[in-house]
Design a protein around this motif. Structure first.
Motif, PDB file in Angstrom:
ATOM      1  N   VAL A  78       0.838  -1.201   0.000  1.00 39.63           N
ATOM      2  CA  VAL A  78       0.000   0.000   0.000  1.00 39.63           C
ATOM      3  C   VAL A  78       0.872   1.248   0.000  1.00 39.63           C
ATOM      4  CG1 VAL A  78      -1.661   1.337   1.350  1.00 39.63           C
ATOM      5  CG2 VAL A  78      -1.980  -1.127   1.098  1.00 39.63           C
ATOM      6  N   LEU A  79       1.939   1.248   0.793  1.00 43.33           N
ATOM      7  CA  LEU A  79       2.841   2.400   0.835  1.00 43.33           C
ATOM      8  C   LEU A  79       3.523   2.622  -0.510  1.00 43.33           C
ATOM      9  CD1 LEU A  79       4.519   1.960   4.348  1.00 43.33           C
ATOM     10  CD2 LEU A  79       2.822   3.683   3.667  1.00 43.33           C
ATOM     11  N   VAL A  80       3.961   1.532  -1.145  1.00 41.45           N
ATOM     12  CA  VAL A  80       4.588   1.647  -2.462  1.00 41.45           C
ATOM     13  C   VAL A  80       3.587   2.197  -3.471  1.00 41.45           C
ATOM     14  CG1 VAL A  80       5.548   0.329  -4.389  1.00 41.45           C
ATOM     15  CG2 VAL A  80       6.290  -0.157  -2.050  1.00 41.45           C
ATOM     16  N   PHE A  81       2.339   1.700  -3.405  1.00 38.41           N
ATOM     17  CA  PHE A  81       1.288   2.169  -4.308  1.00 38.41           C
ATOM     18  C   PHE A  81       1.016   3.658  -4.081  1.00 38.41           C
ATOM     19  CE2 PHE A  81      -3.278   2.808  -5.293  1.00 38.41           C
ATOM     20  CZ  PHE A  81      -3.250   2.470  -6.642  1.00 38.41           C
ATOM     21  N   ALA A  82       0.961   4.066  -2.802  1.00 38.02           N
ATOM     22  CA  ALA A  82       0.701   5.475  -2.480  1.00 38.02           C
ATOM     23  C   ALA A  82       1.820   6.374  -3.009  1.00 38.02           C
ATOM     24  CB  ALA A  82       0.551   5.652  -0.975  1.00 38.02           C
ATOM     25  N   ILE A  83       3.063   5.933  -2.854  1.00 42.23           N
ATOM     26  CA  ILE A  83       4.205   6.707  -3.354  1.00 42.23           C
ATOM     27  C   ILE A  83       4.134   6.826  -4.871  1.00 42.23           C
ATOM     28  CG2 ILE A  83       6.720   6.708  -3.614  1.00 42.23           C
ATOM     29  CD1 ILE A  83       6.848   5.383  -0.834  1.00 42.23           C
ATOM     30  N   TRP A  84       3.786   5.707  -5.526  1.00 38.92           N
ATOM     31  CA  TRP A  84       3.662   5.721  -6.987  1.00 38.92           C
ATOM     32  C   TRP A  84       2.557   6.668  -7.428  1.00 38.92           C
ATOM     33  CZ3 TRP A  84      -0.430   3.792 -10.098  1.00 38.92           C
ATOM     34  CH2 TRP A  84      -0.164   3.803 -11.473  1.00 38.92           C
ATOM     35  N   VAL A  85       1.405   6.615  -6.750  1.00 34.84           N
ATOM     36  CA  VAL A  85       0.290   7.494  -7.087  1.00 34.84           C
ATOM     37  C   VAL A  85       0.686   8.954  -6.920  1.00 34.84           C
ATOM     38  CG1 VAL A  85      -2.019   8.251  -6.371  1.00 34.84           C
ATOM     39  CG2 VAL A  85      -1.539   5.817  -6.616  1.00 34.84           C
ATOM     40  N   ASN A  86       1.330   9.277  -5.797  1.00 35.16           N
ATOM     41  CA  ASN A  86       1.759  10.666  -5.565  1.00 35.16           C
ATOM     42  C   ASN A  86       2.665  11.170  -6.688  1.00 35.16           C
ATOM     43  OD1 ASN A  86       0.415  11.398  -3.192  1.00 35.16           O
ATOM     44  ND2 ASN A  86       1.919  10.369  -1.903  1.00 35.16           N
ATOM     45  N   GLY A  87       3.484  10.272  -7.230  1.00 34.23           N
ATOM     46  CA  GLY A  87       4.373  10.662  -8.317  1.00 34.23           C
ATOM     47  C   GLY A  87       3.667  10.853  -9.643  1.00 34.23           C
ATOM     48  N   GLN A  88       2.454  10.299  -9.770  1.00 31.47           N
ATOM     49  CA  GLN A  88       1.704  10.378 -11.022  1.00 31.47           C
ATOM     50  C   GLN A  88       0.707  11.538 -11.058  1.00 31.47           C
ATOM     51  OE1 GLN A  88       2.163   8.134 -13.695  1.00 31.47           O
ATOM     52  NE2 GLN A  88       3.930   7.542 -12.468  1.00 31.47           N
ATOM     53  N   ILE A  89       0.437  12.149  -9.901  1.00 33.04           N
ATOM     54  CA  ILE A  89      -0.594  13.184  -9.823  1.00 33.04           C
ATOM     55  C   ILE A  89      -0.135  14.458 -10.544  1.00 33.04           C
ATOM     56  CG2 ILE A  89      -1.894  14.679  -8.262  1.00 33.04           C
ATOM     57  CD1 ILE A  89      -1.780  12.487  -6.174  1.00 33.04           C
ATOM     58  N   ASN A  90      -1.024  15.006 -11.357  1.00 33.07           N
ATOM     59  CA  ASN A  90      -0.763  16.276 -12.033  1.00 33.07           C
ATOM     60  C   ASN A  90      -1.381  17.411 -11.221  1.00 33.07           C
ATOM     61  OD1 ASN A  90       0.452  15.126 -14.453  1.00 33.07           O
ATOM     62  ND2 ASN A  90      -1.599  14.391 -14.955  1.00 33.07           N
ATOM     63  N   HIS A  91      -0.571  18.386 -10.826  1.00 29.56           N
ATOM     64  CA  HIS A  91      -1.044  19.476  -9.986  1.00 29.56           C
ATOM     65  C   HIS A  91      -1.147  20.784 -10.779  1.00 29.56           C
ATOM     66  CE1 HIS A  91       0.516  16.761  -6.728  1.00 29.56           C
ATOM     67  NE2 HIS A  91      -0.611  17.166  -6.183  1.00 29.56           N
ATOM     68  N   VAL A  92      -2.032  21.652 -10.297  1.00 27.37           N
ATOM     69  CA  VAL A  92      -2.200  22.964 -10.897  1.00 27.37           C
ATOM     70  C   VAL A  92      -2.519  23.959  -9.788  1.00 27.37           C
ATOM     71  CG1 VAL A  92      -4.665  22.567 -11.340  1.00 27.37           C
ATOM     72  CG2 VAL A  92      -3.433  24.301 -12.663  1.00 27.37           C
ATOM     73  N   THR A 285      -5.783   3.070 -12.790  1.00 25.28           N
ATOM     74  CA  THR A 285      -5.260   4.173 -11.977  1.00 25.28           C
ATOM     75  C   THR A 285      -4.387   5.098 -12.815  1.00 25.28           C
ATOM     76  OG1 THR A 285      -5.274   2.763 -10.006  1.00 25.28           O
ATOM     77  CG2 THR A 285      -3.947   4.759  -9.910  1.00 25.28           C
ATOM     78  N   SER A 286      -3.547   4.515 -13.662  1.00 27.27           N
ATOM     79  CA  SER A 286      -2.671   5.319 -14.508  1.00 27.27           C
ATOM     80  C   SER A 286      -3.483   6.189 -15.463  1.00 27.27           C
ATOM     81  CB  SER A 286      -1.733   4.401 -15.307  1.00 27.27           C
ATOM     82  OG  SER A 286      -0.876   5.153 -16.128  1.00 27.27           O
ATOM     83  N   ALA A 287      -4.526   5.603 -16.072  1.00 25.46           N
ATOM     84  CA  ALA A 287      -5.370   6.375 -16.996  1.00 25.46           C
ATOM     85  C   ALA A 287      -6.114   7.478 -16.261  1.00 25.46           C
ATOM     86  CB  ALA A 287      -6.356   5.444 -17.697  1.00 25.46           C
ATOM     87  N   THR A 288      -6.590   7.168 -15.053  1.00 28.56           N
ATOM     88  CA  THR A 288      -7.341   8.148 -14.272  1.00 28.56           C
ATOM     89  C   THR A 288      -6.454   9.311 -13.850  1.00 28.56           C
ATOM     90  OG1 THR A 288      -8.814   6.413 -13.439  1.00 28.56           O
ATOM     91  CG2 THR A 288      -8.767   8.490 -12.218  1.00 28.56           C
ATOM     92  N   LEU A 289      -5.269   8.989 -13.329  1.00 32.03           N
ATOM     93  CA  LEU A 289      -4.367  10.049 -12.880  1.00 32.03           C
ATOM     94  C   LEU A 289      -3.865  10.889 -14.052  1.00 32.03           C
ATOM     95  CD1 LEU A 289      -2.296   8.104 -10.200  1.00 32.03           C
ATOM     96  CD2 LEU A 289      -4.121   9.764  -9.811  1.00 32.03           C
TER      97      LEU A 289
END
Length: 368
Positions: A78-92, A285-289
């Motif tokens: 879960v921690l690895v997944f969370a770190i990966w997700v945080n790296g994929q998020i596009n911010h504005v 998840t990748s497509a969504t992010l």
């Protein structure tokens, strides 16, 4: 031999003979437990007489140890997944920094940017086809309110115009400020999806079922639809959510279909068949992010919180609809045809949304 000693010797048990008065066994804890579970000292046996096999307590200890190991592995994943997700998020940069208001409010925007889109309808730049206010009050039902994109409102620093012009004039920040002025609610989160994002998400989940009870052949959106319910791919779902000229309800009908598309995609993404299947979860998840941009303060946990609020906002207990509307065809010189909101009713309407005063499942607003 001394007679007394001889008599005492005669009463001693032979080593080969059992004692005439055996040691009393411990009282059984319950009627179903056999005496064989106890040793000669009345304590639970730690090994069988047939070869020292592990006793039940040892097996339980070993099972507990494996359970902790599996739990540790799960937490690590879960921690690895969370770190990966945080790296994929596009911010504005989107939020205004205004003082917080009670509850949690998210502005959900469908950007009309054509960047990366294969279609060509002659539109340049970026606008907003979809504007939704998702509000979770401190008490009461979650509300998901669609603001028609042609709503005639005051835009900070500009004259009154269609609300989606705020996005064209000043991007996410100006749109957020405009919505905050209109609603009296401070936006805690911002979530934006582009045209290509709708297609990507729908295709990633394998299509979604959508329903509309009219035949449609709409040139502007490209929607070709036979009345009824159909499983739509990404291209069809996008046209379904954009079509309005062939809808007698115009922006109101489009807002309803946009909520339907969002609900269908969310249901597929949050389905256990997706969440518990790594081979499906990762590409979805990748497509969504890749489809979203969110405010700079939103991380993995923030996305999870928004997802839970959105799920409630798409459920049967949610308050849905639009602000009160006076006219769908209010003409303004230099602006064109707009949606005129019922100005005198707006303060009370948004106060009821903020405080959770509407009934669960209530459809609100609309044309009066």
């Amino acid at each position: 031999m001394d007679p007394t000693r001889a008599m005492a010797t005669a009463h001693q048990p032979s080593p080969q003979q059992p004692a005439p008065y055996p040691q009393q066994r411990p009282q059984q804890p319950h009627s179903g437990q056999s005496y064989g579970a106890y040793g000669g000292d009345g304590q639970p046996a730690t090994a069988s007489a047939a070869g020292g096999l592990p006793s039940k307590p040892r097996r339980k200890h070993r099972c507990c140890r494996w359970a902790w190991i599996l739990l540790a592995i799960l937490v690590g994943l879960v921690l690895v997944f969370a770190i990966w997700v945080n790296g994929q998020i596009n911010h504005v940069d989107a939020l205004s920094g205004a003082q917080n208001t009670p509850g949690t409010t998210t502005l959900i925007v469908g950007s009309d940017s054509r960047e990366g889109w294969d279609g060509d309808d002659g539109t340049e730049g970026a606008r907003t086809d979809t504007i939704m206010v998702l509000h979770k009050p401190e008490s009461g039902p979650v509300a998901l309110i669609s603001i028609p994109r042609d709503s005639y409102v005051a835009i900070p620093g500009y004259n009154s115009n269609k609300i989606n012009a705020a996005f064209a004039f000043g991007g996410p920040q100006l749109l957020v400020e405009t919505v905050e002025d209109l609603t009296g609610l401070t936006m805690d989160h911002y979530m934006e999806i582009g045209l290509t994002g709708v297609e990507d998400m729908v295709n990633a989940v394998g299509g979604v079922e959508l329903c509309y009870d009219e035949d449609v052949s709409d040139e502007k959106s490209g929607l070709e639809w036979e009345a009824g319910c159909h499983v739509a791919d990404g291209e069809t779902a996008l046209a379904f959510s954009r079509m309005r000229y062939s809808d007698p309800l115009g922006d109101i009908g489009r807002a309803e279909r946009q909520r339907q598309v969002v609900a269908a995609v969310a249901e597929e993404i949050l389905n256990p068949a997706t969440l518990l299947n790594p081979t499906k979860l990762l590409p979805v998840t990748s497509a969504t992010l890749g489809a979203f941009r969110v405010d700079e303060g939103t991380s993995f946990l923030g996305l999870a919180s928004i997802a839970l609020d959105l799920r409630a906002g798409l459920g049967g207990e949610a308050v849905t609809g639009t602000p009160p509307i006076t006219s769908l065809g209010y003409s303004v010189d230099g602006v064109g045809s707009t949606v005129l909101l019922t100005e005198e009713e707006l303060p009370q309407f948004w106060e009821d949304v903020a405080e959770g005063n509407f009934e669960p499942g209530e459809e609100v607003g609309g044309v009066e």
